[in-house]
Each structure stands twice: as C-alpha cells, then as structure tokens.
Design a protein around this motif. Sequence first.
Motif, PDB file in Angstrom:
ATOM      1  N   VAL A 221     -14.820 -89.097  10.608  1.00 41.34           N
ATOM      2  CA  VAL A 221     -14.469 -89.020  12.026  1.00 41.34           C
ATOM      3  C   VAL A 221     -13.320 -89.988  12.300  1.00 41.34           C
ATOM      4  O   VAL A 221     -13.381 -91.156  11.901  1.00 41.34           O
ATOM      5  CB  VAL A 221     -15.668 -89.397  12.927  1.00 41.34           C
ATOM      6  N   GLY A 222     -12.279 -89.520  12.966  1.00 40.25           N
ATOM      7  CA  GLY A 222     -11.168 -90.381  13.336  1.00 40.25           C
ATOM      8  C   GLY A 222     -11.441 -91.050  14.674  1.00 40.25           C
ATOM      9  O   GLY A 222     -12.110 -90.476  15.534  1.00 40.25           O
ATOM     10  N   VAL A 223     -10.931 -92.253  14.857  1.00 34.76           N
ATOM     11  CA  VAL A 223     -11.051 -92.937  16.149  1.00 34.76           C
ATOM     12  C   VAL A 223      -9.651 -93.346  16.609  1.00 34.76           C
ATOM     13  O   VAL A 223      -8.843 -93.832  15.834  1.00 34.76           O
ATOM     14  CB  VAL A 223     -11.974 -94.176  16.073  1.00 34.76           C
ATOM     15  N   ARG A 224      -9.398 -93.112  17.899  1.00 34.18           N
ATOM     16  CA  ARG A 224      -8.073 -93.441  18.439  1.00 34.18           C
ATOM     17  C   ARG A 224      -8.185 -93.957  19.859  1.00 34.18           C
ATOM     18  O   ARG A 224      -7.891 -93.254  20.830  1.00 34.18           O
ATOM     19  CB  ARG A 224      -7.167 -92.201  18.393  1.00 34.18           C
ATOM     20  N   PRO A 225      -8.618 -95.210  20.016  1.00 31.30           N
ATOM     21  CA  PRO A 225      -8.596 -95.802  21.358  1.00 31.30           C
ATOM     22  C   PRO A 225      -7.162 -96.069  21.779  1.00 31.30           C
ATOM     23  O   PRO A 225      -6.321 -96.437  20.952  1.00 31.30           O
ATOM     24  CB  PRO A 225      -9.376 -97.103  21.169  1.00 31.30           C
ATOM     25  N   LEU A 226      -6.873 -95.877  23.071  1.00 35.14           N
ATOM     26  CA  LEU A 226      -5.521 -96.063  23.590  1.00 35.14           C
ATOM     27  C   LEU A 226      -5.585 -96.736  24.955  1.00 35.14           C
ATOM     28  O   LEU A 226      -6.616 -96.679  25.637  1.00 35.14           O
ATOM     29  CB  LEU A 226      -4.803 -94.711  23.728  1.00 35.14           C
ATOM     30  N   VAL A 251     -11.987 -86.092  16.032  1.00 37.44           N
ATOM     31  CA  VAL A 251     -11.462 -87.373  16.505  1.00 37.44           C
ATOM     32  C   VAL A 251     -12.122 -87.782  17.818  1.00 37.44           C
ATOM     33  O   VAL A 251     -12.309 -86.960  18.717  1.00 37.44           O
ATOM     34  CB  VAL A 251      -9.930 -87.291  16.716  1.00 37.44           C
ATOM     35  N   VAL A 252     -12.469 -89.063  17.906  1.00 37.74           N
ATOM     36  CA  VAL A 252     -12.892 -89.656  19.171  1.00 37.74           C
ATOM     37  C   VAL A 252     -11.690 -90.416  19.718  1.00 37.74           C
ATOM     38  O   VAL A 252     -11.162 -91.307  19.049  1.00 37.74           O
ATOM     39  CB  VAL A 252     -14.081 -90.622  18.986  1.00 37.74           C
ATOM     40  N   ALA A 253     -11.226 -90.039  20.910  1.00 41.76           N
ATOM     41  CA  ALA A 253      -9.980 -90.617  21.437  1.00 41.76           C
ATOM     42  C   ALA A 253     -10.088 -90.904  22.921  1.00 41.76           C
ATOM     43  O   ALA A 253     -10.927 -90.328  23.627  1.00 41.76           O
ATOM     44  CB  ALA A 253      -8.815 -89.656  21.181  1.00 41.76           C
ATOM     45  N   SER A 254      -9.231 -91.785  23.385  1.00 34.56           N
ATOM     46  CA  SER A 254      -9.114 -92.046  24.822  1.00 34.56           C
ATOM     47  C   SER A 254      -8.396 -90.866  25.481  1.00 34.56           C
ATOM     48  O   SER A 254      -7.469 -90.299  24.898  1.00 34.56           O
ATOM     49  CB  SER A 254      -8.320 -93.328  25.064  1.00 34.56           C
ATOM     50  N   PRO A 255      -8.790 -90.501  26.706  1.00 31.96           N
ATOM     51  CA  PRO A 255      -8.158 -89.367  27.391  1.00 31.96           C
ATOM     52  C   PRO A 255      -6.806 -89.741  27.994  1.00 31.96           C
ATOM     53  O   PRO A 255      -6.636 -89.796  29.214  1.00 31.96           O
ATOM     54  CB  PRO A 255      -9.182 -89.004  28.468  1.00 31.96           C
TER      55      PRO A 255
END
Length: 326
Positions: A221-226, A251-255
């Motif tokens: 699983v990829g993670v991409r907090p922004l 991917v888990v990411a910030s919207p």
Amino acid sequence: LIPYLEEAGISTETIAVPDLKDSFNENYDKFTFASRVLYSVTRNDIVYLQKALLPTWFTKLLSTVSSTFVYDFDDAIYRSAPGKSIDERKVRRLKTTIKQSDLTITGSRNLSEYAQQYTDKVECLHTGIPRREYAKHRKSDISDPKSVLFGWIGNPENLYYLNDIEEQFDQILEEHDDAKLRIITGKDKPVCPLEDRRGEDVEYVEWSLESALSDLADTDVGVRPLRNNEWTRSKGGFTSVIECLALGIPVVASPVGLMKYLIEDGKNGYLADEADEWVEVLSMIAAEPERITPMRGRSIDSVTKYEFWTENTADGLIKILQNIRN
C-alpha cells in the motif's frame, strides 16, 4: 518520450543544463552550454526548454533567434517547496520565460491558470510513465495476506509531508506487529520520520534509477500525505502516486489537488485528511490486509482511465508540436 516523437517524424537533439554547483570551471561550463544551445537553434525548428530557468537575457535571445520557442514546467516553482523559501530570482525568470515563449506547456490546471496571467498560449499535459516497464515489475498479489508493507517514495524534501503523520504512523506500527513501512528516498534527508523505529518495522531504502521500481513493487500500500497549499495543488503528475497505481499498489493519500479525482475512496485506495482519518484508514488496512486485494486491478485501471501512460503524454505532445508548426 523521444522514441515516440521520432516515430512521428520529429527528430530531437537533447542538451542537458549543467549543474554549476559541482562545477570547477563555472564560466567555461556556462559558455560551452550557451554555445551548444545557440548552435543547435540554427539547426532545429523548435527550442523546447523543460523546467530549467535560464538567465533572462539568454531566454530573450533564444526567443528571438529561434523560430519557435516552447517552455514546459510541471511544478509551482513560483512558490516554495517544503523547507525552502521562495527564490524571487527564479520567479522573475519564470515570468519572463512564459512571456517570451510561443507556447507554454504546464503539468496541471493550476499551473495553466498561473501561466495564463502572462500568455494566452498555454496547453496542459500531464507527466506520463512507461506502461511496459511497470508491467514488468508488477506483482500478481500481496506478498503476505496476513501482513502489510506500507510504502512511501519521493524526493527528500517531501519527507516533511510524511513527517506530518509521524505520530499517527507510530501508533499504527505500535499496535500492529505485522505492519511495516518502507521509505524510498535520496541520500541527503532534511528530516527522518520514524527514525527511532528504523531497523525494526521501518526501513529506509536509498533511491536509485536501477532499483526504485523493484523496491516499490514489493510494497502493498502506498502512502502520500500532503499539505493543502499552492505547491502541492499545482503538481503536474504526482508521479509517486501514479507509480504505485501502475504497479497495482493502492494508495492512501490526502485529498489535495489531483488526488481528489485520481484516488476513488475504497476502490483504488483511500483518502485521509485529518489525523484521526489517517489512523482509522491505516489501522483498518493493517488489521485486514486482504481488503486491498480487489483494489490492485482497479489501481492499474485508474492510470489508464486518466491517461497517465507515456504513450498518452506522447500523443498529446506530438499533436501540440505539429500544430504549433502549422
């Protein structure tokens, strides 16, 4: 992109801008570079400047002596990246370059809106990645259905974003023995999130062109907090996220920016904004890794849906270059 251009009858000549930070003879390197560029201008129809910002006088000269001058940029270089301050000289050069160009190509709608302040000749074209190369490295399934390896890949300066959820990730790793995190980045790091867990359930892997895809393909699983600011909203490719999806990695990411459309919550990944949302989503995945199995195929499909393959970008660029010459 070059093989696609040449197949379409567009020959190319590439000149790399020298890295003057490591130059022993800066003036000589500048002179050599300028001479090569000006000589090349006399033999080609289009000067295509990609992202680099040259001295204003030289940009104006290129615009004057070339028959067609195209500028291409895919980051909000008029803003500051994490941990850096705005370089006003670069901003002035950017404005001049856009004004002098016969066409400006941007990597996102936000960048197009910025460029349209200085020219009405703007095209938007996302960054693409090579389909076959990613298919080669893609795993058929998660490595262990009872455990999960989260993955983060990106430039060292973007570690600030991962650092923003360090406390939440620390909680997840503490509560779930079968959860681990792999961080793939450059050697010189401004911050080192979860440094105290390194060697236990966190590993740092140095990025290299030869091994990056294999290192990333092993993750589940990829993670991409922004952070929600102009710099992140204007990114042209979110290449790290596209890379994960192309490898069949949800991917888990910030919207933020394109992520609001690219990541379909619960289908090819999850969107997480506030700290408690990150804990909820990451904990859910860590407790039930099998949840992500059906998302793998949909992750690949989303790259196709939004046309992030190299051939899509090449088709768009070929049309742009052919039209500008007509």
